[in-house]
Enzyme design. Structure first.
Site, short mmCIF file in Angstrom:
data_model
loop_
_atom_site.label_atom_id
_atom_site.label_comp_id
_atom_site.label_asym_id
_atom_site.label_seq_id
_atom_site.Cartn_x
_atom_site.Cartn_y
_atom_site.Cartn_z
N CYS A 116 0.74 -1.21 -0.19
CA CYS A 116 0.06 -0.07 -0.12
C CYS A 116 0.85 1.21 0.10
O CYS A 116 0.41 2.33 -0.45
CB CYS A 116 -1.02 0.10 1.01
SG CYS A 116 -2.05 -1.69 1.15
N HIS A 126 -3.99 7.04 1.36
CA HIS A 126 -4.13 5.73 0.76
C HIS A 126 -5.49 5.36 1.16
O HIS A 126 -5.97 5.31 2.35
CB HIS A 126 -3.09 4.86 1.40
CG HIS A 126 -3.53 3.23 0.99
ND1 HIS A 126 -3.77 2.55 -0.08
CD2 HIS A 126 -3.55 2.26 1.96
CE1 HIS A 126 -4.20 1.56 -0.06
NE2 HIS A 126 -3.89 1.18 1.41
N ASN A 149 -10.00 -0.85 -1.83
CA ASN A 149 -8.74 -0.67 -1.73
C ASN A 149 -7.72 -1.16 -2.90
O ASN A 149 -7.57 -2.35 -2.94
CB ASN A 149 -8.25 -1.27 -0.32
CG ASN A 149 -6.77 -1.12 0.04
OD1 ASN A 149 -5.96 -1.09 -0.43
ND2 ASN A 149 -6.53 -1.35 1.63
O1 UT7 Z 1 -4.24 -1.30 2.88
C1 UT7 Z 1 -3.51 -1.84 3.85
C2 UT7 Z 1 -3.88 -1.54 5.10
N1 UT7 Z 1 -4.97 -2.09 5.56
C3 UT7 Z 1 -5.79 -1.57 6.26
O2 UT7 Z 1 -5.43 -0.49 6.98
C4 UT7 Z 1 -7.08 -2.15 6.77
C5 UT7 Z 1 -7.15 -1.94 8.50
N2 UT7 Z 1 -8.42 -2.59 9.02
C6 UT7 Z 1 -9.54 -2.36 8.52
O3 UT7 Z 1 -10.01 -1.93 7.73
C7 UT7 Z 1 -10.66 -3.33 9.45
O4 UT7 Z 1 -9.90 -4.05 10.34
C8 UT7 Z 1 -11.70 -4.40 8.60
C9 UT7 Z 1 -12.47 -3.38 7.57
C10 UT7 Z 1 -10.62 -5.48 7.88
C11 UT7 Z 1 -12.30 -5.19 9.49
O5 UT7 Z 1 -13.09 -4.33 10.33
P1 UT7 Z 1 -13.08 -4.76 12.02
O6 UT7 Z 1 -14.17 -3.48 12.45
O7 UT7 Z 1 -11.91 -4.58 12.45
O8 UT7 Z 1 -13.77 -5.99 11.91
P2 UT7 Z 1 -13.45 -7.25 12.66
O9 UT7 Z 1 -12.21 -7.85 12.00
O10 UT7 Z 1 -13.17 -6.89 14.29
O11 UT7 Z 1 -14.64 -8.28 12.77
C12 UT7 Z 1 -15.87 -7.68 13.45
C13 UT7 Z 1 -16.77 -9.00 12.88
C14 UT7 Z 1 -16.26 -10.40 13.08
O12 UT7 Z 1 -17.47 -11.39 13.60
P3 UT7 Z 1 -17.54 -11.68 15.28
O13 UT7 Z 1 -16.19 -12.37 15.56
O14 UT7 Z 1 -17.58 -10.16 15.80
O15 UT7 Z 1 -18.82 -12.52 15.34
C15 UT7 Z 1 -15.97 -10.88 11.95
O16 UT7 Z 1 -16.13 -12.20 11.63
O17 UT7 Z 1 -17.22 -8.84 11.63
C16 UT7 Z 1 -17.10 -10.01 11.29
N3 UT7 Z 1 -16.88 -10.01 9.62
C17 UT7 Z 1 -17.52 -9.84 8.75
N4 UT7 Z 1 -18.89 -9.90 8.77
C18 UT7 Z 1 -19.66 -9.37 7.53
C19 UT7 Z 1 -15.58 -9.55 9.06
N5 UT7 Z 1 -15.53 -9.35 7.75
C20 UT7 Z 1 -16.97 -9.45 7.57
C21 UT7 Z 1 -17.68 -9.31 6.27
N6 UT7 Z 1 -19.10 -9.19 6.43
N7 UT7 Z 1 -16.96 -8.87 5.35
#
Ligand code: UT7
Length: 334
Positions: free
Chosen positions: A115, A261, A291
């Site tokens: 990135c 980014h 992204n």
């Molecule tokens: O480009 C390079 C750098 N990348 C970044 O900067 C990305 C940084 N991270 C993020 O943008 C976020 O962490 C994500 C968008 C990837 C994830 O969001 P989050 O709010 O951190 O969600 P999480 O991983 O903590 O997951 C929360 C819940 C989980 O379910 P439980 O365990 O709470 O029941 C996941 O299984 O959301 C669930 N989940 C989804 N649900 C529906 C994860 N992905 C999905 C999805 N649809 N696509």
């Protein structure tokens, strides 16, 4: 020492639009989750047979950037190509752009900083032009990520985020009095290399391992510790934008356009708040493209110029954070 500036920009994205609703038909996700957590409504994914590869998309963006710069391709002194999704394991895509543009046997450098790839590539182009080594350097950033995403529920925290596309700029020697690129700043912290990674088919997880054990999602698909990456991103973004401003004795109110980014709209909004920037001082287009890793800032810059959100004379700051971890910023007068 000379000064470098961006003389032209261009971008290209594949025609196929992939909506959140479509994704919810193939994996357990939904439009509400994706929109709320990331700001993404749709992304572009290549379609089989459309001829798009990282190199061909990059070449299309490059041709536009060269036309916008008002130069002939033959005037380019060097190509810097940023991607983590190259057509070949080696050689890199830079040589394919040299071939496609049918120009002389100029040098072609490939950058693998994910990135942060575009900012890293810009820092190299800037140094080439500043030193007087080249008058025009072509910087291309292109990603074709959709084929290697885990498009099952297992990979949903990653597969809904990433998109395909390319952006390019020509970095040229500035005229007397033009401020151009003021400074570039790059950083890395390898201890977090496994927080966002795709390990296969690196030489530590080579073909024989695949032959023996078959596809291993932990190795052969990208993996991301999303929360950890998010928390580090917001800190490093603010830090490295601050570094660029401090270096040039400027304050955030002097930024006409911040192009972060496009990792996650929530990250961009967090930085905007921390830096006390108005909505019109930050450009985001993650809603449409997701992204696109190295390509995201290049696409956003090109689009911002196209729609008049960035104009000649504007102070523009670009900032990136991603796998490695690597991060960086660039401050310029466009
Ligand atoms: O480009 C390079 C750098 N990348 C970044 O900067 C990305 C940084 N991270 C993020 O943008 C976020 O962490 C994500 C968008 C990837 C994830 O969001 P989050 O709010 O951190 O969600 P999480 O991983 O903590 O997951 C929360 C819940 C989980 O379910 P439980 O365990 O709470 O029941 C996941 O299984 O959301 C669930 N989940 C989804 N649900 C529906 C994860 N992905 C999905 C999805 N649809 N696509």
């Amino acid at each position: 020492m000379y000064t470098a500036k961006i003389s032209g920009a261009g971008h290209y994205v594949p025609e196929r639009i992939v909506t959140n609703d479509y994704l919810s038909t193939i994996i357990d996700t939904n439009d509400e989750w994706i929109t709320e957590r990331t700001g993404i409504r749709e992304r572009r994914w290549v379609q089989e047979g459309d001829g798009n590869t990282a190199a061909t998309m990059g070449t299309k963006a490059a041709r536009k950037a060269i036309a916008a710069a008002g130069i002939e391709a033959t005037e380019i002194g060097h190509i810097v190509f940023a991607t983590i999704s190259p057509d070949y394991y080696f050689p890199g895509c830079g040589v394919q752009v040299q071939e496609a543009l049918d120009i002389g046997t100029i040098g072609a450098t490939d950058i693998r900083n994910a990135c942060s790839g575009f900012v890293y590539a810009m820092s190299i182009a800037n140094a080439f032009v500043k030193s007087g080594m080249h008058e025009h350097v072509l910087v291309v950033a292109s990603e074709l990520q959709s084929p290697f995403l885990d498009k099952t529920t297992r990979g949903r925290n990653i597969s809904v985020i990433f998109g395909d596309g390319a952006g390019a700029v020509v970095v040229s020697k500035a005229k007397q009095g033009e401020r151009g690129i003021m400074s570039c700043h790059t950083h890395s912290q390898g201890k977090h290399k496994e927080e966002l990674t795709m390990k296969g088919f690196g030489t530590q997880h080579w073909i024989d391992e695949y032959d023996k054990n078959g596809l291993n999602p932990d190795i052969h698909f990208p993996q991301m510790n999303g929360n950890f990456v998010f928390k580090n991103a917001v800190v490093r973004f603010e830090e490295v934008i601050g570094e660029a401003l401090n270096k040039n004795n400027m304050t955030s109110d002097q930024i006409d356009c911040l192009i972060p980014h496009q990792a996650n709209l929530r990250i961009a909004q967090f930085i905007q708040k921390r830096m006390k920037l108005r909505d019109d001082q930050v450009f985001n287009n993650i809603e449409k493209y997701g992204n696109t890793t190295a390509a995201s800032i290049a696409i956003a810059l090109s689009e911002a110029i196209e729609i008049g959100a960035v104009n000649r004379g504007d102070t523009v700051c670009m900032a990136a954070f991603g796998a490695g971890f690597t991060w960086g910023s660039l401050l310029m007068e466009y």
